[in-house]
Enzyme design. Structure first.
Site, mmCIF file in Angstrom:
data_model
loop_
_atom_site.group_PDB
_atom_site.id
_atom_site.type_symbol
_atom_site.label_atom_id
_atom_site.label_comp_id
_atom_site.label_asym_id
_atom_site.label_seq_id
_atom_site.Cartn_x
_atom_site.Cartn_y
_atom_site.Cartn_z
ATOM 1 N N ASP A 193 0.807 -1.230 0.000
ATOM 2 C CA ASP A 193 0.000 0.000 0.000
ATOM 3 C C ASP A 193 0.838 1.277 0.000
ATOM 4 O O ASP A 193 0.421 2.295 0.568
ATOM 5 C CB ASP A 193 -0.974 0.007 1.191
ATOM 6 C CG ASP A 193 -1.817 -1.257 1.194
ATOM 7 O OD1 ASP A 193 -2.202 -1.706 0.087
ATOM 8 O OD2 ASP A 193 -2.052 -1.829 2.266
ATOM 9 N N ARG A 194 1.989 1.221 -0.587
ATOM 10 C CA ARG A 194 2.868 2.397 -0.743
ATOM 11 C C ARG A 194 3.414 2.923 0.588
ATOM 12 O O ARG A 194 3.955 4.027 0.643
ATOM 13 C CB ARG A 194 2.168 3.546 -1.498
ATOM 14 C CG ARG A 194 1.731 3.152 -2.914
ATOM 15 C CD ARG A 194 2.964 2.810 -3.755
ATOM 16 N NE ARG A 194 2.645 2.494 -5.141
ATOM 17 C CZ ARG A 194 2.600 1.261 -5.651
ATOM 18 N NH1 ARG A 194 2.819 0.198 -4.878
ATOM 19 N NH2 ARG A 194 2.365 1.074 -6.930
ATOM 20 N N LEU A 195 3.286 2.129 1.659
ATOM 21 C CA LEU A 195 3.852 2.556 2.959
ATOM 22 C C LEU A 195 5.262 1.965 3.071
ATOM 23 O O LEU A 195 5.551 1.136 3.941
ATOM 24 C CB LEU A 195 2.950 2.104 4.115
ATOM 25 C CG LEU A 195 1.551 2.711 4.086
ATOM 26 C CD1 LEU A 195 0.718 2.233 5.282
ATOM 27 C CD2 LEU A 195 1.627 4.247 4.110
#
Ligand code: FMN
Length: 215
Positions: A193-195
């Protein structure tokens, strides 16, 4: 947009960089990641490829792929023609950035710092260890200069092949190593999730300090 790449995306799930990771020496961590990349990347022989960015005297940036040929506490070593465009840019502005991308591991490493020519003996040793065809190529190719035709390069190669027939070509003065002395090394690990995880190491008074950066 005639061609849209907006739908291309990948969720990164393979690894993470923990806050309590014991690693406080980025060179050790780099070595571990490079070793893993050599086992993972296809083709593995190019796990040491990286993009090298330089900035010329007008402030314009230039970037190209090179091969990292070694690293140690002295720095990160690469080789090429001192009279090439990159050679001129490094002579005018001896700072560079290198970026490694290992998609199979969902990882990126960025290394930044001043660049100096490697010691002559080191360049000699590396040149001597190269295959003869590569040695002759270093003599034949005026890297980054215009060529009228490919045949010009081939005729230069014939010329140097005759010149060095029966003996090992010595290292040309215009060819050798560079050493980037890292002042910053950043490790990026793709996460879901792009974290993503980013650990940034900076050298302050000879000590590496580690900071987590937002993705
Ligand atoms: C996989 C790969 C590896 C390369 N390795 C080197 C290298 O180690 N040294 C080098 O001078 N050029 C290497 N090149 C060529 C450079 O990308 C570049 O074309 C050349 O150095 C001239 O760049 P310049 O005109 O900016 O000086 C490599 C290219 C690729 C695609």
């Amino acid at each position: 947009m005639p061609l849209s790449l907006a739908q291309l995306r990948r969720n990164y799930t393979l690894y993470g960089l923990r806050d309590d990771a014991p690693q406080d020496n980025p060179l050790v961590l780099f070595g571990q990641w490079l070793e893993q990349a050599r086992k993972t990347e296809v083709p593995p022989a190019e796990a040491n490829s990286m993009a090298l960015a330089t900035v010329d005297s007008r402030g314009h940036a230039h970037c190209r792929i090179l091969l990292l040929k070694g690293f140690s506490t002295d720095g990160f070593f690469f080789f090429g023609n001192y009279q090439s465009s990159k050679g001129q840019e490094l002579a005018d502005n001896p700072h560079a950035a290198m970026t490694f991308f290992w998609p199979g591991l969902e990882r990126q490493v960025r290394v930044e710092g001043p660049v100096a020519r490697a010691a002559e003996e080191l360049s000699d040793d590396y040149f001597d260890a190269r295959p003869t065809a590569s040695q002759l190529g270093a003599w034949a190719s005026p890297q980054s200069q215009p060529l009228a035709h490919r045949s010009e390069l081939e005729s230069r190669l014939r010329e140097v092949t005759e010149r060095f027939a029966g003996r090992q070509p010595p290292r040309p003065e215009h060819w050798g190593g560079y050493c980037l002395q890292p002042q910053r090394i950043e490790f990026w690990q793709g996460r879901p999730d792009r974290l993503h995880d980013r650990l940034d190491f900076r050298l302050y008074a000879g000590e590496w300090q580690r900071t987590r950066l937002a993705p």
